[in-house]
Design a protein around this motif. Structure first.
Motif, PDB file in Angstrom:
ATOM      1  N   THR A 251       0.900  -1.294  -0.093  1.00 50.79           N
ATOM      2  CA  THR A 251       0.076  -0.094   0.051  1.00 50.79           C
ATOM      3  C   THR A 251       0.709   1.352  -0.078  1.00 50.79           C
ATOM      4  N   THR A 252       2.028   1.311   0.782  1.00 44.80           N
ATOM      5  CA  THR A 252       2.946   2.340   0.868  1.00 44.80           C
ATOM      6  C   THR A 252       4.203   1.732   0.875  1.00 44.80           C
ATOM      7  N   ILE A 253       5.230   2.572   0.531  1.00 43.93           N
ATOM      8  CA  ILE A 253       6.777   2.096   0.774  1.00 43.93           C
ATOM      9  C   ILE A 253       7.142   3.024   2.030  1.00 43.93           C
ATOM     10  N   PRO A 254       8.067   2.529   2.822  1.00 43.00           N
ATOM     11  CA  PRO A 254       8.636   3.006   3.809  1.00 43.00           C
ATOM     12  C   PRO A 254       9.364   4.569   3.527  1.00 43.00           C
ATOM     13  N   ASP A 255       9.033   5.667   4.277  1.00 40.59           N
ATOM     14  CA  ASP A 255       9.651   6.911   3.891  1.00 40.59           C
ATOM     15  C   ASP A 255      11.256   6.817   4.197  1.00 40.59           C
ATOM     16  N   LEU A 256      11.847   7.766   3.995  1.00 43.73           N
ATOM     17  CA  LEU A 256      13.546   7.747   3.971  1.00 43.73           C
ATOM     18  C   LEU A 256      14.009   7.539   5.541  1.00 43.73           C
ATOM     19  N   GLU A 257      13.362   7.907   6.433  1.00 40.81           N
ATOM     20  CA  GLU A 257      13.653   7.956   7.865  1.00 40.81           C
ATOM     21  C   GLU A 257      13.539   6.463   8.124  1.00 40.81           C
ATOM     22  N   ALA A 258      12.455   5.565   7.862  1.00 43.56           N
ATOM     23  CA  ALA A 258      12.066   4.339   7.973  1.00 43.56           C
ATOM     24  C   ALA A 258      13.158   3.479   7.286  1.00 43.56           C
ATOM     25  N   LEU A 259      13.246   3.824   5.961  1.00 42.71           N
ATOM     26  CA  LEU A 259      14.371   2.923   5.216  1.00 42.71           C
ATOM     27  C   LEU A 259      15.873   3.154   5.801  1.00 42.71           C
ATOM     28  N   LEU A 260      16.129   3.971   6.328  1.00 43.11           N
ATOM     29  CA  LEU A 260      17.500   4.130   7.002  1.00 43.11           C
ATOM     30  C   LEU A 260      17.468   3.490   8.125  1.00 43.11           C
ATOM     31  N   ASN A 261      16.236   3.381   9.303  1.00 39.99           N
ATOM     32  CA  ASN A 261      16.294   2.517  10.267  1.00 39.99           C
ATOM     33  C   ASN A 261      16.231   1.286   9.845  1.00 39.99           C
ATOM     34  N   LEU A 262      15.529   0.655   8.922  1.00 39.43           N
ATOM     35  CA  LEU A 262      15.349  -0.649   8.375  1.00 39.43           C
ATOM     36  C   LEU A 262      16.794  -1.155   7.766  1.00 39.43           C
ATOM     37  N   SER A 263      17.546  -0.467   7.219  1.00 38.10           N
ATOM     38  CA  SER A 263      18.777  -0.591   6.700  1.00 38.10           C
ATOM     39  C   SER A 263      19.858  -0.889   7.840  1.00 38.10           C
ATOM     40  N   ARG A 264      19.810   0.014   8.964  1.00 41.11           N
ATOM     41  CA  ARG A 264      20.742  -0.411  10.086  1.00 41.11           C
ATOM     42  C   ARG A 264      20.115  -1.579  10.752  1.00 41.11           C
ATOM     43  N   LEU A 265      19.026  -1.778  10.913  1.00 43.01           N
ATOM     44  CA  LEU A 265      18.455  -2.907  11.754  1.00 43.01           C
ATOM     45  C   LEU A 265      18.697  -4.363  11.113  1.00 43.01           C
ATOM     46  N   TYR A 266      18.693  -4.365   9.741  1.00 40.56           N
ATOM     47  CA  TYR A 266      18.921  -5.434   9.014  1.00 40.56           C
ATOM     48  C   TYR A 266      20.248  -5.488   8.406  1.00 40.56           C
ATOM     49  N   GLY A 267      21.074  -4.502   8.395  1.00 42.03           N
ATOM     50  CA  GLY A 267      22.623  -4.383   8.023  1.00 42.03           C
ATOM     51  C   GLY A 267      22.715  -4.498   6.505  1.00 42.03           C
ATOM     52  N   ILE A 268      21.817  -3.894   5.856  1.00 45.47           N
ATOM     53  CA  ILE A 268      21.891  -3.940   4.405  1.00 45.47           C
ATOM     54  C   ILE A 268      21.858  -2.287   4.092  1.00 45.47           C
ATOM     55  N   THR A 269      21.936  -2.110   2.840  1.00 45.11           N
ATOM     56  CA  THR A 269      22.024  -0.621   2.546  1.00 45.11           C
ATOM     57  C   THR A 269      20.423  -0.372   1.931  1.00 45.11           C
TER      58      THR A 269
END
Length: 162
Positions: A42-60
């Motif tokens: 329905t939506t994609i994560p915003d930039l802040e959420a993408l940054l937090n997801l990338s840190r959490l999962y250890g990917i870019t």
């Protein structure tokens, strides 16, 4: 960028890290509904959420938006005929019919016949004529998205079976 693949990949990442939607939402300081909307496309994560997801999962962030999915089942679009028909149809239904028709523009007659058999209510010829000519890069892109979805589902099933 294909939101269907992104949503399935986000769901895969969450499950492979043994998080519920609630767990992930809590870690990101967001609502469970936000996570659910990402995973349904329905939506994609915003930039802040993408940054937090990338840190959490250890990917870019780039890997979140354009996942590098290992070829666990197929490497080539023509290999979709190796997938059981019900499973293949369920996977292909995640794409709009125009995308499927574009992918089939670069496929063999056998692969076209398989897909036409899977979707007997769709007039592929009319859609091909409506779409017209398409760049080979566009055909390859659509084929690669379908390959990625098939492989992502295979990886997801393996991680869930653990």
């Amino acid at each position: 960028m294909n939101t269907t693949i992104i949503s399935k990949y986000l769901q895969f990442l969450r499950k492979s890290h043994n998080y519920t939607q609630e767990d992930l939402a809590e870690k990101l300081n967001l609502s469970r509904q936000a996570v659910s909307k990402w995973e349904t496309g329905t939506t994609i994560p915003d930039l802040e959420a993408l940054l937090n997801l990338s840190r959490l999962y250890g990917i870019t962030i780039n890997n979140l938006l354009e996942p590098d999915i290992p070829s666990k089942r197929i490497k080539d679009f023509e290999q979709i005929s190796f997938i059981p028909e019900k499973e293949l149809k369920d996977t292909l239904k995640q794409f709009d019919i125009d995308s499927l028709v574009i992918a089939l523009m670069g496929a063999s007659p056998e692969t076209n016949n398989l897909c036409e058999r899977l979707f007997p209510d769709v007039d592929f010829e009319i859609i091909r004529n409506r779409i017209g000519r398409v760049k080979i890069e566009t055909v390859e892109k659509m084929q690669n998205q379908i390959i990625s979805m098939i492989n992502l589902q295979a990886v997801s099933e393996k991680s869930i079976d653990k």
